[in-house]
Design a protein around this motif. Sequence first.
Motif, mmCIF file in Angstrom:
data_model
loop_
_atom_site.group_PDB
_atom_site.id
_atom_site.type_symbol
_atom_site.label_atom_id
_atom_site.label_comp_id
_atom_site.label_asym_id
_atom_site.label_seq_id
_atom_site.Cartn_x
_atom_site.Cartn_y
_atom_site.Cartn_z
ATOM 1 N N SER A 244 0.870 -1.177 0.000
ATOM 2 C CA SER A 244 0.000 0.000 0.000
ATOM 3 C C SER A 244 0.904 1.223 0.000
ATOM 4 C CB SER A 244 -0.917 0.009 1.225
ATOM 5 O OG SER A 244 -1.760 1.146 1.201
ATOM 6 N N ILE A 245 0.875 1.971 -1.092
ATOM 7 C CA ILE A 245 1.868 3.010 -1.365
ATOM 8 C C ILE A 245 1.257 4.390 -1.118
ATOM 9 C CG2 ILE A 245 3.392 3.975 -3.119
ATOM 10 C CD1 ILE A 245 3.093 1.213 -4.593
ATOM 11 N N TYR A 246 2.009 5.208 -0.405
ATOM 12 C CA TYR A 246 1.625 6.598 -0.161
ATOM 13 C C TYR A 246 2.465 7.469 -1.080
ATOM 14 C CZ TYR A 246 0.377 10.732 2.722
ATOM 15 O OH TYR A 246 -0.113 11.935 3.191
ATOM 16 N N GLU A 247 1.831 8.060 -2.098
ATOM 17 C CA GLU A 247 2.549 8.880 -3.065
ATOM 18 C C GLU A 247 2.677 10.304 -2.524
ATOM 19 O OE1 GLU A 247 2.465 9.834 -7.862
ATOM 20 O OE2 GLU A 247 0.590 9.864 -6.739
ATOM 21 N N VAL A 248 3.906 10.828 -2.541
ATOM 22 C CA VAL A 248 4.189 12.089 -1.855
ATOM 23 C C VAL A 248 4.988 13.027 -2.746
ATOM 24 C CG1 VAL A 248 5.286 13.151 0.154
ATOM 25 C CG2 VAL A 248 4.255 10.885 0.364
ATOM 26 N N HIS A 249 4.579 14.276 -2.768
ATOM 27 C CA HIS A 249 5.411 15.365 -3.293
ATOM 28 C C HIS A 249 6.048 16.011 -2.072
ATOM 29 C CE1 HIS A 249 6.026 19.637 -4.644
ATOM 30 N NE2 HIS A 249 6.604 18.984 -5.637
ATOM 31 N N LEU A 250 7.362 15.817 -1.948
ATOM 32 C CA LEU A 250 8.031 16.206 -0.709
ATOM 33 C C LEU A 250 7.910 17.697 -0.430
ATOM 34 C CD1 LEU A 250 11.301 14.050 -0.906
ATOM 35 C CD2 LEU A 250 9.197 13.560 0.360
#
Length: 727
Positions: A244-250
């Motif tokens: 289960s992947i949490y996609e992030v723009h840092l």
Amino acid sequence: MLIEEQLKHANCTDPFNYLGKKTNDGVTEFNVWLPGAKNVSVFEIGSGKNVGKLKRKNKTDLFSGQFKKVKEDLVYGLKIETKDTNYEVIDPYQFQDQAFHAVHYVDHAPENVYQQLGAQLLSLDVGLDKNIEVTRFAVFAPNAKAVSIIGDFNFWNGSCHPMQKTSMGYWVLIVPGLAAGQRYKYQIKDSHGNQLPHKADPVGFSAEQYPSHASIIFNQYDYKWNDAKWIEKAKSDKYRNAMSIYEVHLGSWKRPSDPKKTYLSYRDLVDELIPYVKDMGYTHIEVLPVSEFPFDGSWGYQPVGMFSPTSRFGDPNEFKFFVDQCHQNDIGVIIDWVPAHFPEDGHGLARFDGTHVYEYEDPRKGWHPDWNSCIYDFGKDTVRQFLVANALFWIEHFHIDGLRVDAVASMLYLDYSRKDGEWIPNVDGGNENYEAISFLQWMNKAVYEKFPHAMTIAEESTSFPKVSKPVFEGGLGFGFKWNMGWMHDSLHYISKDPSYRRYHHGEITFSMVYSFSESFVLPISHDEVVHGKGALLRKMPGDEWQQAANLRCYAGFMYAHPGKKLNFMGNEIGQSSEWNHDASLQWHLLDFDKHIGIQSLYRDLNSVYRTTPAMYECDHDPAGFSWIDHGNAEQSMLSLLRKSKDGKQCVVAISNFTPVPRDEFRVGVPKEGTYTLLLNSDDKKYWGSGYKVAKKVKSEALEWNNQPHSIRINMPPLATLMLLITE
């Protein structure tokens, strides 16, 4: 042109032929080029013994001298007097053999690109009591007339350190005395002698931000990793594991409270992002591209420094620390990787030596109409090796667990976003880019052969065959593929008013026609919540309560559907406005029960998914899935079955996509027994209606939906239920 004139105007192609130390018939001649020097003398490194003073030649900055009885293996330095100061240096032009060593084997294996090119910090054993610390520079510019290293150390003067061209098109030079942290670029003259914009190092390991965009010398080997346990664990079968992947723009996940800081640093993210992701139960973080990029508005998808983590958030070791800490908290790290295109910024790869070194020369292949950027020439061995090396580099030096490859379709098709007459067919007259296909196969094979813990994921938006099948089966070799079809169809369905969903029922079920043709990841990515598409919550129809209920029902269906999961940041808190890369997520929304409820649901969905083998072990195995009832369009109801690998654990998932509750709703089940409620997206703790649903339901010996048994259960409005039975 006299050598003095060549050196003065930075037009010298072969400085080793003129500069340095040369011995003939017992006489040693020294020639050094030192702009700004008044007096120069030679001394022996180690003993400090004076060899002799050099004389200025022809009133230029070239100093020469001839001496007898000089050691053949002399390693020497220069004592230099200028108008303002005196200093000592070790002459770079005495290390010709060591400089050439950089390119002897660079084409033997892709990893040699980052092991040999760029600015490599080395300790040279030259037969003295102590090694000499140097930086070896090597850059590929096959059609340049001249290349020089420029930096703070030579006042950005291109005449100070001319590089030597080799037969392979690489330019090399060793410069003693430079240390990690010093800035540099390449001054390049094209084949006609015209000076190009100063270029950052294509294999630079660190870079400065605007306005200089300078490369920075960096020691890639001084970080001490502490994630061996994770790396070994990550070698397990990813297809059988929960993901289960949490996609992030840092840059926009959260902004710092300190007004003096624009972004949270990599170290700040260790303190804030990692605990959050761990608490929410995600297994992986996927970060939008971290390769250095000049334009914030590209979100990283216009990379220039392919070998350098962006310095917006810290130095490369701080990014390593972030990855290391993720691993120590049992969180994998995936990065978005962009070999599909690159921008035209003057300091970057475009027309690097005045010619198309990295990009296709013909704009029908080398120019991206969608993104107004260049396209790599996948037919050139040097470019293919550069890109494969870059993929390996991130895994080797930053311990990345996965590469999500952006815009794969744009590489596969020669006519991608082009009209008739704007593209060149392949040798067979078709639209497939055989060169790009071959490159992707090479990259995937190299990653999986060299790094058993790693994986590759394709963002591929067409029906190109066998994207996630092995190369030996004729596939592209990716480990996984984003299921863009599921994403578009399901979002289109859920955005409809519930009263019209009966007419679009096939959109929510169609994905199972092809679900096992590839190893899919189900993405709700950043692209779906930007550019006027609105936040996920705002795609949902109805009043405030129905919007939230639709979102919760949809999230439950997503987690029940076969395939690994990916959600962009903000989805899990019910972000109400679309993503803005220049601002933080709307964390203040968690002051309200609705958003706390949505967040709690995502947390529990991750927990149920990760702790229930039936929900993940057969994500890519048709034996682990079956429809119970996919044809109930009239009521907009769906029911499905998920099974563990051994078949002993079953989960029944039921979704009601209407605001109408269904009391005593009968659903077929495969086994006799008691079915325990795992999750109810309508629960009050999720800001649901709290419609009464039994916690346990006993099956009845009544065949239903082609199942030998059935259960009756109250179905709340706009809700997904999950029920578990285990032998």
